[in-house]
Design a protein around this motif. Structure first.
Motif, PDB file in Angstrom:
ATOM      1  N   THR A 170       0.842  -1.184   0.000  1.00  0.00           N
ATOM      2  CA  THR A 170       0.000   0.000   0.000  1.00  0.00           C
ATOM      3  C   THR A 170       0.879   1.235   0.000  1.00  0.00           C
ATOM      4  OG1 THR A 170      -1.816  -1.108   1.164  1.00  0.00           O
ATOM      5  CG2 THR A 170      -1.787   1.299   1.221  1.00  0.00           C
ATOM      6  N   ILE A 171       0.694   2.095  -0.985  1.00  0.00           N
ATOM      7  CA  ILE A 171       1.466   3.331  -1.044  1.00  0.00           C
ATOM      8  C   ILE A 171       0.564   4.505  -0.667  1.00  0.00           C
ATOM      9  CG2 ILE A 171       3.130   2.486  -2.734  1.00  0.00           C
ATOM     10  CD1 ILE A 171       1.557   3.938  -4.898  1.00  0.00           C
ATOM     11  N   GLU A 172       1.109   5.379   0.162  1.00  0.00           N
ATOM     12  CA  GLU A 172       0.377   6.574   0.581  1.00  0.00           C
ATOM     13  C   GLU A 172       0.807   7.757  -0.274  1.00  0.00           C
ATOM     14  OE1 GLU A 172       0.423   7.350   4.757  1.00  0.00           O
ATOM     15  OE2 GLU A 172       0.492   5.220   5.256  1.00  0.00           O
ATOM     16  N   SER A 225      -1.587  10.201 -14.782  1.00  0.00           N
ATOM     17  CA  SER A 225      -1.471  10.867 -13.487  1.00  0.00           C
ATOM     18  C   SER A 225      -0.083  10.656 -12.914  1.00  0.00           C
ATOM     19  CB  SER A 225      -2.510  10.319 -12.492  1.00  0.00           C
ATOM     20  OG  SER A 225      -3.817  10.684 -12.872  1.00  0.00           O
ATOM     21  N   LEU A 226       0.500  11.730 -12.385  1.00  0.00           N
ATOM     22  CA  LEU A 226       1.754  11.675 -11.631  1.00  0.00           C
ATOM     23  C   LEU A 226       1.455  12.129 -10.216  1.00  0.00           C
ATOM     24  CD1 LEU A 226       2.645  12.182 -14.721  1.00  0.00           C
ATOM     25  CD2 LEU A 226       4.797  12.951 -13.735  1.00  0.00           C
ATOM     26  N   ILE A 227       1.773  11.282  -9.235  1.00  0.00           N
ATOM     27  CA  ILE A 227       1.416  11.567  -7.852  1.00  0.00           C
ATOM     28  C   ILE A 227       2.617  11.341  -6.941  1.00  0.00           C
ATOM     29  CG2 ILE A 227      -0.175  11.009  -5.974  1.00  0.00           C
ATOM     30  CD1 ILE A 227      -2.028   9.805  -8.112  1.00  0.00           C
ATOM     31  N   GLU A 228       2.910  12.317  -6.125  1.00  0.00           N
ATOM     32  CA  GLU A 228       3.964  12.163  -5.133  1.00  0.00           C
ATOM     33  C   GLU A 228       3.582  11.071  -4.145  1.00  0.00           C
ATOM     34  OE1 GLU A 228       6.253  14.862  -1.709  1.00  0.00           O
ATOM     35  OE2 GLU A 228       4.406  15.575  -2.657  1.00  0.00           O
ATOM     36  N   ILE A 229       4.546  10.240  -3.736  1.00  0.00           N
ATOM     37  CA  ILE A 229       4.294   9.257  -2.696  1.00  0.00           C
ATOM     38  C   ILE A 229       5.155   9.580  -1.480  1.00  0.00           C
ATOM     39  CG2 ILE A 229       3.661   7.473  -4.349  1.00  0.00           C
ATOM     40  CD1 ILE A 229       6.419   6.179  -3.756  1.00  0.00           C
TER      41      ILE A 229
END
Length: 210
Positions: free
Chosen positions: A77-79, A93-97
């Motif tokens: 699971t990545i937050e 989509s590009l999303i910071e983790i």
């Protein structure tokens, strides 16, 4: 100008095999037509940001804070962090983790040549490859050349018509670094997205929302 792929070294080929084995993550794996995501580091000033890339429709359907991905039947699971770029036109989509999970993940490296002036010209007629799933359990690689790069697009010759992935990465063959992304809407058109522009768009979201 070459109209066919150039030969690759043993080390380059080993790197491709390692990427195939350890870097394409599945999402919604229980579905017959599952989704794909992968990870890169984006440099912004002196900071290196861990970023998750996936198809636009994945993150537009309720995954606001976290998402479960799997690799070789192991789930993680990545937050999500605060920075994100959801580009409906490109379908990506590009999303910071959050950094707390990054050591458990495998990342593709971005080609630094992307950010040089007129980098589009550098890649034209050069050898590229793409890795993707052609069914739920089988990753394949296809090689060919880049015909041209203009605006946000990469036009290339590559047989990816049996792809079962919603998106997949495109690489510079001679350093195994990512330069582009094939998105779902163009999956059979041999036209990808040049990573340079979408990274700039992601960084702009950070500048506007520090």
């Amino acid at each position: 100008m070459a109209s066919y792929p150039k030969p690759l070294t043993i080390q380059c080929t080993k790197n491709i095999i390692e990427q195939m084995e350890s870097s394409l993550y599945k999402i919604n794996e229980n579905k017959e037509k599952f989704d794909i995501g992968f990870f890169i580091y984006i440099k912004n000033k002196n900071k290196k940001i861990s970023v998750f890339i996936t198809n636009y429709h994945v993150t537009s359907h309720g995954y606001n804070n976290a998402i479960k991905v799997s690799l070789n039947n192991i789930s993680t699971t990545i937050e999500f962090g605060d920075a994100r770029c959801n580009n409906k036109e490109y379908g990506i989509s590009l999303i910071e983790i959050k950094d707390s999970i990054k050591d458990k993940l495998n990342f593709f490296e971005i080609d630094d040549i992307l950010f040089e002036n007129n980098s589009e010209i550098y890649y034209e007629k050069d050898t590229m490859y793409a890795i993707y799933y052609n069914n739920k359990n089988n990753i394949v690689v296809s090689y060919d050349i880049i015909n041209s790069i203009y605006d946000s697009g990469i036009n290339y010759n590559c047989n990816t018509k049996n792809s079962n992935s919603t998106i997949f990465p495109i690489f510079n063959s001679f350093n195994n670094k990512i330069i582009g992304i094939q998105n779902h809407s163009n999956i059979h058109c041999n036209k990808g997205i040049f990573l340079k522009l979408i990274i700039k768009e992601f960084i702009n979201t950070i500048v506007k929302n520090p």
